[in-house]
Design an enzyme around this catalytic site. Structure first.
Site, mmCIF file in Angstrom:
data_model
loop_
_atom_site.group_PDB
_atom_site.id
_atom_site.type_symbol
_atom_site.label_atom_id
_atom_site.label_comp_id
_atom_site.label_asym_id
_atom_site.label_seq_id
_atom_site.Cartn_x
_atom_site.Cartn_y
_atom_site.Cartn_z
ATOM 1 N N THR A 37 11.013 23.449 72.684
ATOM 2 C CA THR A 37 9.846 22.896 71.981
ATOM 3 C C THR A 37 9.758 21.394 72.190
ATOM 4 O OG1 THR A 37 11.320 22.888 70.078
ATOM 5 C CG2 THR A 37 9.647 24.604 70.119
ATOM 6 N N SER A 127 25.099 19.967 75.793
ATOM 7 C CA SER A 127 24.637 18.628 76.180
ATOM 8 C C SER A 127 25.745 17.665 76.580
ATOM 9 C CB SER A 127 23.818 18.002 75.051
ATOM 10 O OG SER A 127 22.728 18.792 74.788
ATOM 11 N N SER A 128 26.637 18.151 77.415
ATOM 12 C CA SER A 128 27.670 17.237 77.895
ATOM 13 C C SER A 128 27.043 16.123 78.732
ATOM 14 C CB SER A 128 28.729 17.987 78.699
ATOM 15 O OG SER A 128 28.154 18.673 79.779
ATOM 16 N N ASP A 173 18.357 16.323 73.228
ATOM 17 C CA ASP A 173 19.802 16.187 73.388
ATOM 18 C C ASP A 173 20.240 14.736 73.213
ATOM 19 O OD1 ASP A 173 19.403 18.786 74.078
ATOM 20 O OD2 ASP A 173 19.839 18.528 76.211
HETATM 21 C C1 GLA Z 1 17.936 21.383 77.371
HETATM 22 C C2 GLA Z 1 17.102 20.104 77.451
HETATM 23 C C3 GLA Z 1 16.457 19.789 76.103
HETATM 24 C C4 GLA Z 1 15.724 21.001 75.548
HETATM 25 C C5 GLA Z 1 16.601 22.253 75.620
HETATM 26 C C6 GLA Z 1 15.853 23.499 75.247
HETATM 27 O O1 GLA Z 1 19.037 21.192 76.514
HETATM 28 O O2 GLA Z 1 17.898 19.010 77.841
HETATM 29 O O3 GLA Z 1 15.588 18.690 76.231
HETATM 30 O O4 GLA Z 1 14.504 21.199 76.197
HETATM 31 O O5 GLA Z 1 17.156 22.450 76.897
HETATM 32 O O6 GLA Z 1 15.465 23.445 73.921
#
Ligand code: GLA
Length: 393
Positions: A37, A127-128, A173
Site C-alpha cells: 500500500t 528490510s535488511s 521500510d
Molecule cells: C517491500 C518494500 C516496501 C513495501 C513492501 C510491501 O518491503 O520495500 O516499500 O512496498 O515491500 O508492502
C-alpha cells in the site's frame, strides 16, 4: 541490541583503520498490516524490531571510501569519494547509493570508512537492506553535520534503493527503521507522511516470525511489475475520475464500474490495494479497542488478498499461514513484506508460543522437509547512535 556484534564491528574498525568511529544501530522491521500500500499512497502499520544492523563509521581525512562487510568478510575500496557509481559488489550498493544521494543534495562526500554487520536475516522480508541504508544515512548525517531531518533521511535511503538496488520500493521500510519506537507500532499515511503511534502490548500477544527460507529470485522484478500494474489502474480510473491521484483515492465501486477496461489482472491488483487500505484502518481501530481477535481476522484477510489477487505469496508462505490458523492461541497470520518468500508474521498468545512454534515447525517439516527458522521479536526504537557504555571495554 546485540552488544557482542557492536563490539565486534567496533574492534574490526579499529584494527583496520586505527581510529575511533561513530557507532550506529539500525533496526529491521515487521509490518502488522498494510502490504503493498505504501507506493499507492496508502497506509501501513510497521514497527522496528530487535534484529538490527550495526555500523562503525568515520571520516578518514582523505578521498577514499573503504567499506567492510563484517558478516561476509569482504571489503571494497573506492579511490575517490567524489566519483561514486554503482558497484558490481551487491552489498556495497546499499551504502554507495546513500552516499550518492547526499551528493545529489549538494553535499560533498569526503573519504570515509565503514564496517557494518547485522542480525537481520536477508531475504526474509524484514528490510535488511533498508536498515543498511538508514544506518549509513544517519551516520553520514551526524559526521557531516548535514542536519537532514529523519524524514529526509528516509527519502535518501529509499532513493538509494531505487537507484543503486533497482527496486522501486515505497517508503515504509526506511520510515520504520528510522521512526520506530520502543513498544509501539506506527501507522503511516504514505501520502501525507503523517504518522501515529499505537502501543503494542506484548503481554497480550507476541509477534512471532516464521521464515519460509524461500528467497525468490523474481522478487524485485515482480515487485516493480506490481507497481506498474497499480499505475496502469490509476491511469484508467483517472480518465473517468480525475480526482483519483493514487489508489488511495479509488473505491471498489469505481473499480467494478470499469472492470473490463482495467482487465482482470489490473482489476484484481487494484481491488486488493483498496481493500488493504481499509483493513489498516479497521485493524488500527481494533488495536485501540484491544480486540486482537478482530485484528487477527484482518491479517488473515490481508494474506488471502496477497495470495489470490495481488499474487505475491508462494506455496511455502500459504502453508505457514494455514498451519498458524490451525494452531491454538493464534490471533492472526499473514505473509509479510514484498512477498515471494521471506517470513510470515504471527500474533500469538504468550502462553501458546512454544506450542505454536512446535506445531508450525512440524507442519513445515512434514510438507517440505525443511527446518523452520522462527524469531520472537520485540519492538525497539529506530536508528540511533550506540551509547558509550557499549563502545567501552
Ligand atoms: C517491500 C518494500 C516496501 C513495501 C513492501 C510491501 O518491503 O520495500 O516499500 O512496498 O515491500 O508492502
Amino acid at each position: 541490541m546485540s552488544t557482542t556484534l557492536s563490539k565486534a564491528v567496533h574492534s574490526e574498525f579499529q584494527q583496520l583503520f586505527g581510529y575511533e568511529p561513530l557507532l550506529v544501530r539500525a533496526p529491521g522491521r515487521v509490518n502488522l498490516i498494510g502490504e503493498h500500500t505504501d507506493y499507492n499512497g496508502g497506509f501501513v502499520l510497521p514497527a522496528a524490531v530487535d534484529k538490527e544492523a550495526v555500523f562503525a563509521v568515520g571520516l578518514n581525512g582523505g578521498a577514499q571510501i573503504r567499506l567492510r562487510a563484517h558478516d561476509l568478510g569482504e571489503s571494497l575500496e573506492l579511490a575517490n569519494a567524489a566519483e561514486i557509481s554503482p558497484s558490481e559488489t551487491h552489498w556495497a550498493n546499499y551504502l554507495l547509493g546513500v552516499a550518492a544521494q547526499f551528493q545529489q543534495r549538494g553535499v560533498a562526500i569526503p573519504g570515509f570508512d565503514c564496517v557494518f554487520g547485522g542480525t537481520i536475516p536477508q531475504g526474509a522480508g524484514m528490510s535488511s537492506s533498508a536498515a543498511v541504508e538508514c544506518g549509513l544515512a544517519f551516520a553520514l548525517n551526524q559526521l557531516l553535520h548535514t542536519e537532514f531531518d529523519k524524514m529526509e533521511l528516509a527519502r535518501i535511503a529509499q532513493k538509494a534503493e531505487h537507484t543503486y538496488a533497482g527496486v522501486q520500493c515505497g517508503i515504509m521500510d526506511q520510515f520504520a527503521s528510522l521512526f520506530g519506537r520502543d513498544g509501539q507500532v506506527v501507522r503511516l499515511d504514505c501520502r501525507s507522511l503523517d504518522y501515529t503511534y499505537f502501543p503494542f502490548d506484548t503481554q497480550a500477544a507476541r509477534i512471532v516470525l516464521c521464515n519460509s527460507g524461500v528467497k525468490h529470485s523474481l522478487a524485485s522484478s515482480e515487485y516493480n511489475t506490481r507497481r506498474q500494474e497499480c499505475e496502469r489502474g490509476v491511469a484508467v480510473l483517472q480518465q473517468h475520475y480525475p480526482e483519483v491521484a493514487s489508489l488511495r483515492d479509488a473505491t471498489l465501486e469505481q473499480l467494478a464500474a470499469h472492470r473490463a477496461e482495467l482487465g482482470d489482472t489490473v482489476f484484481r491488483r487494484c481491488t486488493y490495494v483498496v481493500q488493504e487500505n481499509a483493513r489498516v484502518d479497521s485493524a488500527c481501530r481494533h488495536l485501540e479497542a484491544g480486540d486482537l481477535t478482530a485484528f487477527g481476522q484482518d491479517m488473515y484477510a490481508s494474506h488471502a488478498g496477497l495470495r489470490d489477487d495481488y499474487e505475491v505469496s508462494c506455496e511455502e508462505l500459504d502453508v505457514l499461514v494455514e498451519a498458524a490458523q490451525a494452531a491454538p492461541g493464534v490471533f492472526g497470520a499473514r505473509m509479510m513484506g514484498g512477498g515471494f518468500g521471506g517470513c510470515t508474521i504471527n500474533l500469538v498468545a504468550p502462553e501458546q508460543v512454544e506450542g505454536f512454534i512446535a506445531s508450525v515447525s512440524a507442519a513445515y517439516q512434514e510438507r517440505f522437509g525443511l527446518t523452520l527458522e522462527t524469531y520472537q521479536t520485540t519492538i525497539v526504537a529506530g536508528v540511533g547512535a550506540v551509547g558509550a557504555t557499549v563502545t567501552q571495554g
